[in-house]
Design an enzyme around this catalytic site. Structure first.
Site, PDB file in Angstrom:
ATOM      1  N   CYS A   1       0.851  -1.183   0.068  1.00 23.42           N
ATOM      2  CA  CYS A   1       0.089   0.211  -0.128  1.00 23.42           C
ATOM      3  C   CYS A   1       0.988   1.137   0.066  1.00 23.42           C
ATOM      4  O   CYS A   1       1.499   1.629   0.999  1.00 23.42           O
ATOM      5  CB  CYS A   1      -0.939   0.057   1.238  1.00 23.42           C
TER       6      CYS A   1
ATOM      7  N   CYS B   1      -0.371   4.069   2.587  1.00 20.57           N
ATOM      8  CA  CYS B   1      -0.674   4.026   4.007  1.00 20.57           C
ATOM      9  C   CYS B   1      -0.255   2.428   4.343  1.00 20.57           C
ATOM     10  O   CYS B   1       0.993   2.038   4.434  1.00 20.57           O
ATOM     11  CB  CYS B   1      -1.739   4.443   4.779  1.00 20.57           C
ATOM     12  N   SER B   2      -1.316   1.681   4.779  1.00 21.00           N
ATOM     13  CA  SER B   2      -1.082   0.425   5.116  1.00 21.00           C
ATOM     14  C   SER B   2      -2.284  -0.546   5.011  1.00 21.00           C
ATOM     15  O   SER B   2      -2.409  -1.498   5.793  1.00 21.00           O
ATOM     16  CB  SER B   2      -0.854   0.259   6.573  1.00 21.00           C
ATOM     17  N   CYS B   3      -2.981  -0.074   3.837  1.00 20.20           N
ATOM     18  CA  CYS B   3      -4.263  -1.071   3.438  1.00 20.20           C
ATOM     19  C   CYS B   3      -3.689  -2.405   3.295  1.00 20.20           C
ATOM     20  O   CYS B   3      -2.842  -2.731   2.518  1.00 20.20           O
ATOM     21  CB  CYS B   3      -4.850  -0.464   2.092  1.00 20.20           C
TER      22      CYS B   3
HETATM   23 FE    FE Z   1      -3.452   2.223   2.859  1.00 18.87          FE
END
Ligand code: FE
Length: 205
Positions: free
Chosen positions: A109, A112-114
């Site tokens: 991602c 961010c951190s999906c």
């Molecule tokens: Fe994300």
């Protein structure tokens, strides 16, 4: 959140960052306006925390043993995992990408951190790091080598970018020497990293 009336005088071990204070202020505001319930955020965090990569491994093992399920999984992952009783925690879509001898997928991602937390649990810290998010796109093979995966140069790498709307899960290649393995035995070979694409499924002992 910290302002717990049940524990007046509670001291934090660490000073809260500005970002944490802002998050708490937003939370208080959302609760005071009845947009979310007082426990809603904690419940969601707890739900995510109790998920583990074992759930994703179960899905992968089923796909390895049931070709019709694999087809459904790749075409419509959300419906297919629902068949196994896994409900995605929110409205995000889920896409399953299959690694084969002809293509290798790596998930990142970049924003961010999906991450498919419903099937893998919370993402590892490195997945959220700026270094991974940047380098996975620029030099995926070098990143994979650092995880111990030396991919054949003849296999093209496709980096897929997870978003809040669409999260990716890698269906790793079934290890050789596993003919006749049960789904449970196969699931034990499926690592978290293999479902992100930085690794491969474990070889049988
Ligand atoms: Fe994300």
């Amino acid at each position: 959140m910290s302002d717990d009336p049940a524990h007046p005088g509670l001291q934090h071990d660490v000073r809260l960052s500005e970002r944490a204070k802002r998050a708490q202020a937003i939370h208080r505001l959302l609760v005071s306006k009845n947009i979310i319930g007082p426990d809603e955020v904690a419940e969601v965090i707890e739900r995510v925390r109790t998920r583990t990569p074992a759930d994703g491994a179960t899905v992968v093992a089923r796909a390895w043993t049931d070709p019709a399920f694999k087809t459904r999984l790749v075409e419509d992952a959300r419906s297919a995992v629902l068949e196994l009783g896994y409900r995605l925690s929110h409205d995000a879509g889920l896409a399953v990408v299959e690694n084969t001898a002809r293509i290798h997928h790596l998930v990142v991602c970049t924003l961010c951190s999906c991450y498919p937390t419903a099937l893998l649990g919370p993402p590892p810290d490195w997945y959220k790091s700026f270094a991974y998010r940047q380098r996975a796109v620029v030099e995926p093979r070098a990143v994979m080598r650092e995880f111990g995966l030396v991919l054949d140069e003849g296999i093209p790498v496709r980096v897929v970018d997870s978003t809040a709307d669409l999260r990716y899960l890698v269906l790793p290649r079934r290890p050789i020497g596993t003919a006749g393995f049960s789904e449970t035995e196969l699931a034990e070979l499926v690592t978290r990293d293999s479902m992100i694409g930085v690794g491969e499924a474990r070889a049988p002992a």
